[in-house]
Design a protein around this motif. Structure first.
Motif, mmCIF file in Angstrom:
data_model
loop_
_atom_site.group_PDB
_atom_site.id
_atom_site.type_symbol
_atom_site.label_atom_id
_atom_site.label_comp_id
_atom_site.label_asym_id
_atom_site.label_seq_id
_atom_site.Cartn_x
_atom_site.Cartn_y
_atom_site.Cartn_z
ATOM 1 N N ASP A 1 -59.934 48.224 -131.664
ATOM 2 C CA ASP A 1 -58.969 47.186 -132.039
ATOM 3 C C ASP A 1 -57.808 47.113 -131.060
ATOM 4 O O ASP A 1 -57.202 46.066 -130.876
ATOM 5 C CB ASP A 1 -58.429 47.470 -133.448
ATOM 6 N N VAL A 2 -57.470 48.272 -130.468
ATOM 7 C CA VAL A 2 -56.322 48.310 -129.566
ATOM 8 C C VAL A 2 -56.648 49.184 -128.360
ATOM 9 O O VAL A 2 -57.254 50.241 -128.490
ATOM 10 C CB VAL A 2 -55.083 48.903 -130.284
ATOM 11 N N VAL A 3 -56.279 48.691 -127.171
ATOM 12 C CA VAL A 3 -56.319 49.553 -125.983
ATOM 13 C C VAL A 3 -54.878 49.772 -125.549
ATOM 14 O O VAL A 3 -54.135 48.811 -125.342
ATOM 15 C CB VAL A 3 -57.111 48.901 -124.831
ATOM 16 N N PHE A 4 -54.472 51.033 -125.460
ATOM 17 C CA PHE A 4 -53.134 51.329 -124.972
ATOM 18 C C PHE A 4 -53.276 52.109 -123.682
ATOM 19 O O PHE A 4 -54.071 53.041 -123.594
ATOM 20 C CB PHE A 4 -52.363 52.169 -125.999
ATOM 21 N N PHE B 1 -58.337 55.532 -136.159
ATOM 22 C CA PHE B 1 -58.742 56.610 -135.254
ATOM 23 C C PHE B 1 -58.149 56.376 -133.871
ATOM 24 O O PHE B 1 -58.024 55.247 -133.420
ATOM 25 C CB PHE B 1 -60.267 56.679 -135.151
ATOM 26 N N VAL B 2 -57.770 57.475 -133.199
ATOM 27 C CA VAL B 2 -57.242 57.363 -131.842
ATOM 28 C C VAL B 2 -58.127 58.170 -130.899
ATOM 29 O O VAL B 2 -58.323 59.376 -131.093
ATOM 30 C CB VAL B 2 -55.801 57.917 -131.745
ATOM 31 N N PHE B 3 -58.683 57.499 -129.903
ATOM 32 C CA PHE B 3 -59.439 58.196 -128.866
ATOM 33 C C PHE B 3 -58.511 58.429 -127.688
ATOM 34 O O PHE B 3 -58.046 57.480 -127.056
ATOM 35 C CB PHE B 3 -60.655 57.373 -128.449
ATOM 36 N N VAL C 1 -58.072 52.972 -131.943
ATOM 37 C CA VAL C 1 -57.280 52.796 -130.736
ATOM 38 C C VAL C 1 -57.888 53.608 -129.598
ATOM 39 O O VAL C 1 -58.253 54.774 -129.782
ATOM 40 C CB VAL C 1 -55.827 53.267 -130.967
ATOM 41 N N LEU C 2 -58.008 52.980 -128.434
ATOM 42 C CA LEU C 2 -58.380 53.718 -127.229
ATOM 43 C C LEU C 2 -57.102 53.946 -126.445
ATOM 44 O O LEU C 2 -56.453 53.001 -126.010
ATOM 45 C CB LEU C 2 -59.394 52.927 -126.396
#
Lengths: 226, 244
Positions: free
Chosen positions: A142-145, A96-98, A73-74
């Motif tokens: 996979d995901v942009v939040f 993983f979270v960036f 995830v970004l």
């Protein structure tokens, strides 16, 4: 009794109207003085949704949030790392979270959270310039939040989705109408943003939730990249 | 799933380094002025408490001295019978308290005096820092108001990028957004209202004065940011001409 919310890695109890729960990745540790509780052998971290736009979106019944076990995830606008810590619980050890933010003051707090959690990394950079951190995040996530409360938050979101979101990935945008234009009615802004998201090549809006009463004049948009 | 552990390590190191490098004089000034404001708030609250308490003993003094600092020096003088003569009170309404009770009051008064000293030290520090960091702004706005403007903008760089009409309204954000949102009356000044030049102007002229002052502060800040020559005194004179 903990009950899973839809297919998300999020749980709720009937009596807590403002709380969600995630399975704690770091058992015994709580980061923001949140409540920890045990249920059938697993430890859960309470998640106050009035402090988190993602949580509010889930509580308001979002049909899909796109965050699965093992996702990268970004997270743009990570601030002190409150919501990111729950996202990190949701993606689990394989995910993983960036966490990105551009204010040194909050990154200072964020670093402490990231040091304790092995699936989080802090990045001090400006989300408005996606090229500036291309070496610090993977080429595809996979995901942009995004939760940034800037005037051009939609532009920032689209730029980042274009640069980093993989095809079939989800983009989540927490929009603060008052940052876009204080004089307009929030509803009008939500409508306009929704149209612009649909117009953007490759994006479809899967769901959209007004976050009232947890947040005033905010909405959560859930998009998918085709 | 890719292994991100080396990327994580790199990011942690980099973020720490960037946080370390983000410390700058702007932050010293902002913290100092925040602390000064907090001290003032606490002083006022405690001084009100002290007045309430000491008035059990000597109620007349409360009405006679408005200034908190002066009031405290009188409380610390101790014996009220001398004070009674000094302030020509014939019939005191307060009751006699023994040493034990007075002790608590004295302690409170001393702590508040300590806070006043702390604030003075802080303002001295601000004056020194502002003079070195942005001499022109310091001359025009004064150390404390200058520091508040800087805090409102976020940094000297951001303040230097503002137009004068924005500088004029720093500190009046609430009124400004109320104006934009509901069409209420627009504000005329923010922090600049506390400036002696604006204070000295007639009430109807204050908006005009704030505008003229903001104009020159705008010039001053730009000189400071781009490290130009010192021109503060000339600029200040140009504003003072408007006061009439």
């Amino acid at each position: 009794m903990m009950q899973q919310v839809k297919k998300f890695n999020v749980y709720e109890r009937e009596r807590d109207r403002r709380l969600l729960f995630t399975k704690n990745l770091t058992p015994g540790k709580s980061f923001f003085a949140e409540m920890l509780l045990k249920d059938r052998g697993a430890e859960y971290r309470a998640w106050d949704v009035s402090r988190s736009k993602l949580g509010a979106g889930i509580k308001k019944g979002a049909s899909q949030i796109g965050i699965k076990e093992g996702d990268a995830v970004l997270y743009l606008g990570a601030s002190h790392g409150f919501t990111p810590s729950y996202v990190s619980d949701m993606v689990g050890r394989d995910g993983f979270v960036f966490c990105l933010d551009f204010a040194p003051r909050v990154v200072r707090d964020l670093v402490f959270v990231c040091e304790e959690r092995e699936n989080m990394a802090p990045i001090l950079a400006d989300a408005n310039q996606p090229e500036s951190y291309k070496e610090l995040v993977p080429a595809e996530v996979d995901v942009v939040f995004q939760d940034v409360a800037q005037k051009n938050q939609l532009g920032i979101f689209l730029k980042n989705c274009d640069s980093y979101l993989k095809t079939g990935g989800f983009g989540l945008l927490a929009l603060k109408a008052r940052s876009v234009d204080v004089t307009k009615k929030p509803r009008e802004i939500f409508e306009r943003v929704r149209k612009e998201l649909e117009k953007h090549p490759g994006m479809t809006v899967v769901d959209y939730r007004d976050l009232y009463p947890f947040e005033k004049d905010h909405a959560l948009f859930i998009c998918k990249k085709k | 799933m890719a292994d991100y552990s080396s990327l994580r390590k790199k990011n942690l190191l980099l973020a720490k380094r960037l946080v370390r490098e983000s410390v700058n004089p702007d932050l010293f000034i902002i913290n100092a002025v925040n602390n000064a404001e907090e001290l003032q708030r606490v002083q006022n609250n405690l001084a009100k408490r002290l007045r309430e308490w000491y008035s059990l003993y000597f109620p007349e003094l409360d009405k006679k001295i408005q200034d908190h600092e002066e009031y405290i020096t009188h409380v610390l003088k101790g014996d009220k019978h001398k004070l009674l003569k000094e302030w020509k009170v014939d019939e005191c309404m307060g009751s006699e308290l023994d040493k034990k009770e007075l002790e608590g009051i004295r302690h409170l008064a001393e702590s508040i005096r300590g806070l006043y000293e702390e604030e003075k030290r802080l303002v001295e520090y601000l004056e020194k820092t502002m003079k070195a960091y942005s001499p022109n702004l310091n001359t025009l706005a004064g150390a404390v108001i200058g520091a508040k403007l800087l805090r409102g903008a976020g940094s000297l760089r951001k303040l230097a990028m503002m137009r004068s009409s924005t500088i004029q309204l720093i500190g009046a954000e609430k009124a400004l957004f109320r104006h934009i949102k509901t069409g209420a009356k627009p504000p005329k000044y923010g922090h600049l209202l506390q400036h002696p030049l604006v204070q000295r102007a007639k009430k109807d002229d204050r908006g005009r004065m704030a505008r003229a002052l903001a104009d020159k502060i705008f010039v001053a800040v730009r000189i400071d940011y781009f490290k130009g020559e010192y021109k503060g005194d000339e600029l200040l004179k140009e504003v003072e001409v408007k006061l009439r």
